[in-house]
Design a protein around this motif. Structure first.
Motif: not given
Lengths: 388, 159
Positions: A18-19, A21, A24, A27, A37-38, A126-127, A350, A354-355, A364, B154-159
């Motif tokens: 996902s995302g 890569r 991220f 990041l 981003t969260v 959502f991914v 983001i 990514a979406f 986003r 918080r984990g940031h790789d959850f989108i």
């Protein structure tokens, strides 16, 4: 031994993580950034809910529950559906407690989709839907929602996407990432298209509690839709319980009977501690929801106003906790814009792509952050934009 | 509850402009309302929340339970005023229950606090008795938890 690429499942090898890569990875690399981003609340789960979880551990409730979840929890979920959305689901055979809304989505798609079936999904979204559909051998059919329609799914776009092979429509509203919602009249129009078909609906309502100008309406409450709808939802966003991993699904008993098998064999049951906490959330958490939603709403107005006042075109989101500004006017692809904002401006957001491909030109931005944090980020974004 | 008060109670540094956006109200209206809240003494001031334990300032604070005889016509107010006028007194509240006034004072040392109780407080006419409790540690005060610095984990790789 052969390379893994020849040993592992072709279906799994065929999907991407996902995302974006590359983005991220950046990041993790760049230090001292202000992140927006969260995708989860910044609130901590309200104490009375945490306390109920702790109490269940102190009482030694460390066993598995029944496969579909604690009877009391299912009963509370049933009451919640009736209280908030005017929906009736039997706690006995129409509700399954799952490991997050994510499991509910996975179970539903695996239960419904045969190889070759087409699954319609409005994007950006959502991914997880597309890869899960692919794992089932299904064929994702993408509808691109547009800013001129307030990123809603329109009946005409839906009608145009339907073929003889269409099996399932995924309805992800309130929407991550756009913040779009489907109002009752929008859902009526969708229902009119579906009513004489055999198409099922997976309605992902995880953000149902986070709407700001009107109450969420579930498509299952529109005449003729309940029989074909599976609702996936959960506690993560409404009660700030992401880490508890607790969700649920609701559908007619004849569908749940089969979804249940996948859940039973794959997961057994959702975490027991989280289930006890969730009972407390449903019994005494309505005020918490109201308070958190109110706070998100203030931030929503604040961040949209802030972005617009520095010259960024921004759709006013109606739900969830994201804004979806148009950044295409700065003459860069989304990913490039976000990379430069990160390196030169020190702010992480983001890239819209990514979406889904139609996220090109957008990004986003999450407002699950304090106003002070958002203010700092806006100042940095403004400085960056002025430097362009 | 007044939304402006709620916001300012959380963060007194918010400007009328920010508040007006957050509440979707006219900025002049918000400015006027804040002025009114100040004029009528509903908003009494704006200040930083400081954890003095993290600074090099040496101090002790104590909670003193005070029993008093109410005065004819003036009830508890007259004695309360005599007490709260001392700058050492941080807070003073009239309580129900086993004593009348709860007084929080801050001094440089235990000796200073003891002197205050013996020489100033106990000698006021109408003060019947005092009972002094020294504060060992402040966990939470006025809704703020002390000693904890919040970190975003918080984990940031959850989108």
């Amino acid at each position: 031994m052969k390379p893994y690429s020849e040993l592992l499942s072709r279906a799994v090898l065929g999907i991407e993580p996902s995302g974006i890569r590359k983005y991220f990875d950046l990041l993790d690399e760049v230090k001292d950034i202000v992140s927006l981003t969260v995708g989860q609340p910044d609130f901590v789960t309200p104490w009375h809910i945490r306390e109920a979880g702790i109490h269940s551990l102190e009482e030694g409730r460390t066993y598995y529950t029944s496969n579909s979840g604690l009877a009391e929890l299912r009963s509370e979920i049933s009451k919640y559906f009736a209280r908030r959305f005017n929906l009736n689901y039997s706690p006995n055979n129409e509700i399954i407690v799952t490991v997050g809304g994510s499991e509910a989505i996975d179970l539903t798609i695996r239960t419904v989709v045969n190889p070759g079936d087409e699954v319609i999904m409005p994007t950006p979204c959502f991914v997880c839907y597309e890869p899960i559909v692919r794992l089932s051998g299904g064929v994702p059919v993408i509808i691109e929602t547009k800013q001129k329609d307030d990123f809603r799914l329109t009946a005409s776009d839906l009608r145009a996407a339907i073929t003889d092979k269409t099996k399932l429509l995924i309805l992800p509203f309130p929407n991550n990432p756009t913040g779009a919602i489907m109002a009752e009249e929008d859902l009526e129009a969708i229902a009119d298209v579906l009513r004489d078909t055999d198409i099922l609906i997976l309605s992902d309502e995880i953000y149902a509690e986070l709407t700001y100008e009107r109450q969420h309406v579930s498509i299952a409450s529109i005449p003729g839709m309940r029989e074909r709808t599976i609702i996936a939802s959960g506690f993560s966003k409404a009660y700030a319980m992401t880490g508890w991993r607790l969700g649920y699904l609701a559908a007619p008993a004849e569908i749940v009977k089969h979804i249940f098998k996948v859940h039973q064999y794959a997961i057994m049951c959702a975490p027991t501690t989280a289930q006890y906490a969730a009972i407390e959330a449903l019994k005494n958490g309505d005020d918490d929801i109201a308070e958190m939603t109110n706070e998100y709403n203030r931030r929503r107005r604040y961040i949209v106003n802030g972005l617009r006042s520095i010259g960024i075109d921004c759709f006013m989101p109606q739900g969830a906790f994201y804004v979806w500004p148009y950044i295409g006017s700065f003459g860069m692809k989304s990913e490039r814009f976000c990379e430069r904002l990160l390196y030169e401006g020190g702010v992480a957001i983001i890239p819209g792509t990514a979406f889904g491909a139609c996220g090109e030109g957008y990004a986003r931005i999450s407002y699950a952050y304090s106003v002070r944090h958002i203010t700092l980020a806006l100042e940095k974004i403004e400085k960056f934009i002025k430097s362009l | 509850m007044n939304e402006i008060l709620k916001l300012l109670e959380q963060d007194a540094r918010l400007t009328p402009e920010q508040i007006s956006v957050m509440l979707n109200r006219d900025v002049d209206e918000v400015r006027a309302e804040i002025e009114q809240l100040e004029k009528t003494g509903i908003i009494l001031g704006y200040r930083a929340v400081i954890d003095w334990d993290k600074t090099d300032r040496e101090y002790v604070s104590a909670v003193i339970e005070i029993k008093i005889t109410p005065q004819r016509d003036r009830g508890f107010d007259y004695i309360a005023e005599k007490i709260y006028n001392y700058p050492e007194v941080e807070s003073l509240t009239l309580m129900s229950g086993g004593y009348d006034l709860s007084c929080v004072i801050k001094g440089r040392s235990m000796k200073e606090v003891a002197n205050f109780v013996a020489n100033k407080l106990s000698t006021i006419d109408g003060v019947l008795s005092t009972s002094t409790h020294f504060v060992l540690r402040k966990y939470k005060y006025d809704g703020v938890v002390y000693g904890v610095v919040e970190k975003d984990e918080r984990g940031h790789d959850f989108i």
